[in-house]
Design a protein around this motif. Structure first.
Motif, PDB file in Angstrom:
ATOM      1  N   GLU A 164       5.499  13.073   5.388  1.00 40.70           N
ATOM      2  CA  GLU A 164       4.830  11.880   4.880  1.00 40.70           C
ATOM      3  C   GLU A 164       3.670  11.555   5.803  1.00 40.70           C
ATOM      4  OE1 GLU A 164       5.645   7.313   3.396  1.00 40.70           O
ATOM      5  OE2 GLU A 164       7.173   8.298   4.610  1.00 40.70           O
ATOM      6  N   VAL A 165       2.496  11.358   5.208  1.00 38.10           N
ATOM      7  CA  VAL A 165       1.281  11.149   5.998  1.00 38.10           C
ATOM      8  C   VAL A 165       0.514   9.932   5.502  1.00 38.10           C
ATOM      9  CG1 VAL A 165       1.039  13.618   6.533  1.00 38.10           C
ATOM     10  CG2 VAL A 165      -0.138  12.661   4.536  1.00 38.10           C
ATOM     11  N   GLU A 166      -0.299   9.394   6.407  1.00 45.30           N
ATOM     12  CA  GLU A 166      -1.267   8.369   6.026  1.00 45.30           C
ATOM     13  C   GLU A 166      -2.615   8.796   6.568  1.00 45.30           C
ATOM     14  OE1 GLU A 166      -0.581   4.467   7.643  1.00 45.30           O
ATOM     15  OE2 GLU A 166      -0.543   5.188   9.690  1.00 45.30           O
ATOM     16  N   LEU A 167      -3.618   8.601   5.743  1.00 46.09           N
ATOM     17  CA  LEU A 167      -4.983   8.992   6.080  1.00 46.09           C
ATOM     18  C   LEU A 167      -5.493   8.148   7.245  1.00 46.09           C
ATOM     19  CD1 LEU A 167      -7.364  10.812   5.199  1.00 46.09           C
ATOM     20  CD2 LEU A 167      -8.061   8.941   3.685  1.00 46.09           C
ATOM     21  N   LEU A 168      -6.113   8.798   8.209  1.00 43.45           N
ATOM     22  CA  LEU A 168      -6.763   8.096   9.308  1.00 43.45           C
ATOM     23  C   LEU A 168      -8.235   7.953   8.962  1.00 43.45           C
ATOM     24  CD1 LEU A 168      -5.178   9.845  12.421  1.00 43.45           C
ATOM     25  CD2 LEU A 168      -4.649   7.583  11.502  1.00 43.45           C
ATOM     26  N   ARG A 169      -8.753   6.790   9.108  1.00 39.65           N
ATOM     27  CA  ARG A 169     -10.178   6.559   8.880  1.00 39.65           C
ATOM     28  C   ARG A 169     -10.938   7.032  10.102  1.00 39.65           C
ATOM     29  NH1 ARG A 169      -9.889   6.337   3.677  1.00 39.65           N
ATOM     30  NH2 ARG A 169      -8.341   4.851   2.995  1.00 39.65           N
ATOM     31  N   ALA A 170     -12.208   7.239   9.968  1.00 34.78           N
ATOM     32  CA  ALA A 170     -13.042   7.777  11.056  1.00 34.78           C
ATOM     33  C   ALA A 170     -12.937   6.940  12.327  1.00 34.78           C
ATOM     34  CB  ALA A 170     -14.489   7.866  10.598  1.00 34.78           C
ATOM     35  N   SER A 171     -12.702   5.644  12.217  1.00 33.22           N
ATOM     36  CA  SER A 171     -12.664   4.783  13.392  1.00 33.22           C
ATOM     37  C   SER A 171     -11.326   4.834  14.131  1.00 33.22           C
ATOM     38  CB  SER A 171     -12.951   3.331  12.987  1.00 33.22           C
ATOM     39  OG  SER A 171     -11.954   2.885  12.091  1.00 33.22           O
ATOM     40  N   GLU A 172     -10.306   5.474  13.549  1.00 33.99           N
ATOM     41  CA  GLU A 172      -8.984   5.491  14.186  1.00 33.99           C
ATOM     42  C   GLU A 172      -8.836   6.643  15.152  1.00 33.99           C
ATOM     43  OE1 GLU A 172      -5.530   4.356  11.815  1.00 33.99           O
ATOM     44  OE2 GLU A 172      -6.898   4.302  10.126  1.00 33.99           O
TER      45      GLU A 172
END
Length: 120
Positions: free
Chosen positions: A112-120
């Motif tokens: 299970e994954v969650e997308l990381l935004r560029a700022s993370e």
């Protein structure tokens, strides 16, 4: 989990699955339970890459669950979380087209994954 123990993994994805992950629509990645993935755990990050390109997207691992096979994984996780654009039967056919029976016999991982935004 502390960042000191979190690991980073690099995995290839086919374009159709990469686009779903990058859009935040695909929250469960399916993999065979290879020994090199045995230590993957919540808090790790994965950089997905389309093989042969520089296109990447980063995700955070929320959970890793082991299943005996792909059918049990799809039943346990729900097909819409694995691929919201395909039926359970289509997904099973597609996954088994990637991983032959001897690979499936190793067991299946639902990551299970969650997308990381560029700022993370």
């Amino acid at each position: 989990m502390s960042n000191a123990t979190a690991r980073r993994h690099e995995l290839n994805l086919y374009r159709r699955y990469f686009d779903l992950v990058a859009a935040g629509c695909k929250t469960i990645e399916v993999r065979v339970r290879y020994p090199r993935l045995a230590g993957m755990t919540a808090g790790d990050t994965i950089r997905f890459r389309i093989k042969g390109t520089n296109e990447t997207c980063d995700v955070r691992v929320l959970r890793v669950t082991e299943y005996a096979d792909f059918e049990a994984l799809l039943d346990g996780e729900g097909p819409a979380n694995v691929n919201p654009t395909a039926s359970r039967e289509e997904q099973l056919t597609n996954i088994r087209g990637i991983y032959p029976p001897e690979k499936e016999a190793l067991g299946a991982l639902a990551i299970e994954v969650e997308l990381l935004r560029a700022s993370e």
